[in-house]
Design an enzyme around this catalytic site. Structure first.
Site, PDB file in Angstrom:
ATOM      1  N   ASP A   1       0.832  -1.194   0.000  1.00 56.64           N
ATOM      2  CA  ASP A   1       0.000   0.000   0.000  1.00 56.64           C
ATOM      3  C   ASP A   1       0.878   1.260   0.000  1.00 56.64           C
ATOM      4  O   ASP A   1       2.028   1.223   0.450  1.00 56.64           O
ATOM      5  CB  ASP A   1      -0.868   0.060   1.271  1.00 56.64           C
ATOM      6  CG  ASP A   1      -1.820  -1.116   1.365  1.00 56.64           C
ATOM      7  OD1 ASP A   1      -2.155  -1.708   0.328  1.00 56.64           O
ATOM      8  OD2 ASP A   1      -2.224  -1.433   2.506  1.00 56.64           O
TER       9      ASP A   1
HETATM   10  N1  URA Z   1      -1.234  -5.861   4.012  1.00 49.69           N
HETATM   11  C1  URA Z   1      -1.723  -4.596   3.961  1.00 49.69           C
HETATM   12  O1  URA Z   1      -2.756  -4.299   4.558  1.00 49.69           O
HETATM   13  N2  URA Z   1      -1.037  -3.690   3.252  1.00 49.69           N
HETATM   14  C2  URA Z   1       0.122  -3.952   2.602  1.00 49.69           C
HETATM   15  O2  URA Z   1       0.705  -3.061   1.984  1.00 49.69           O
HETATM   16  C3  URA Z   1       0.611  -5.267   2.671  1.00 49.69           C
HETATM   17  C4  URA Z   1      -0.076  -6.203   3.385  1.00 49.69           C
END
Ligand code: URA
Length: 246
Positions: free
Chosen positions: A102
């Site tokens: 993310d």
């Molecule tokens: N889980 C999440 O919520 N975000 C990420 O970036 C990776 C794993």
């Protein structure tokens, strides 16, 4: 592979632009001899304006992803490709992140132009577990580990339960979470389902490869041969398999 195709695939320009570069004498060998289109010496001896060429296929890099960068070159705003040499975004085959993080997740991100390797790492049945450190808004209440490991956890608007995941408490409001798969916002959604909220998320390992202490946020480098092999081996307590391999 012909010199023009090699240079175009490495992102030095379109075939026409590369032909112009060659004719202008920008491509030499390591003795300074100007190369022409028909020459094809070993990769390591080719120079572009005196500098060694970028590494050939297959490329495997690790990046310490900072907060605020998205993983898709098509996204508006800052992307992880802004942290790499501009040519890397123009390579063929394409250089892709090995599973996205993310925008506000930090930590270990691999990038490769090798599609087979990418699938081997991200496939849920792969031995490569991904380990995240989550800082939480509220204290853990003790029921999360059992639920995450149950193989019965369903995320909102999904019909397939999550594969078993491991949670190891590191403090009242901090946990390591080890996953086989990489569903959309998975760690954040798992904690939301458990009535908590992730304040900060960092990926600290992929398989047996840990984010090196000396790789600062925003920095990247190629993997050593040992690190590459380590992705698929060297499982630690945090990375030993959660589900039996088929
Ligand atoms: N889980 C999440 O919520 N975000 C990420 O970036 C990776 C794993």
């Amino acid at each position: 592979m012909k010199l023009v195709k090699l240079l175009a695939n490495l992102g030095y320009g379109s075939r026409k632009e590369v032909q112009r570069l060659i004719r202008a004498g920008a491509i030499t060998d390591d003795q300074g001899n100007v190369l022409d289109e028909g020459d094809f010496p070993p990769h390591a001896t080719i120079r572009f304006r005196g500098d060694p060429l970028d590494p050939p296929f297959p490329l495997l890099l690790m990046l310490h992803k900072p907060d605020g960068y998205t993983c898709s070159a098509d996204d508006p705003g800052a992307t992880i490709f802004d942290l790499l040499p501009p040519r890397f975004a123009l390579r063929n085959p394409l250089l892709s992140p090995v599973g996205r993080l993310d925008k506000d997740t930090t930590g270990l991100l691999l990038l490769t132009d090798d599609g087979q390797l990418l699938h081997k790492i991200i496939h849920p049945k792969s031995a490569c577990l991904k380990v995240y450190r989550a800082d939480l808004d509220r204290p853990l209440d003790g029921h999360e580990a059992g639920w995450f490991a149950s193989g019965e956890m369903l995320l909102k608007s999904e019909s397939k339960p999550l594969l078993p995941a491991r949670l190891e408490a590191k403090g009242p409001k901090q946990a390591l979470v080890t996953l086989h798969e990489g569903r959309y916002h998975q760690v954040r959604r798992m904690f939301a389902a458990a009535g908590n909220h992730v304040l900060a998320l960092k990926r600290i390992a992929i398989g047996g490869l840990r984010l090196p202490d000396d790789l600062a946020e925003g920095e990247w480098r190629s993997l050593t041969a040992d690190e590459r092999a380590g992705i698929f081996s060297g499982s630690t307590a945090a990375t030993r398999p959660l589900v039996p391999e088929e």
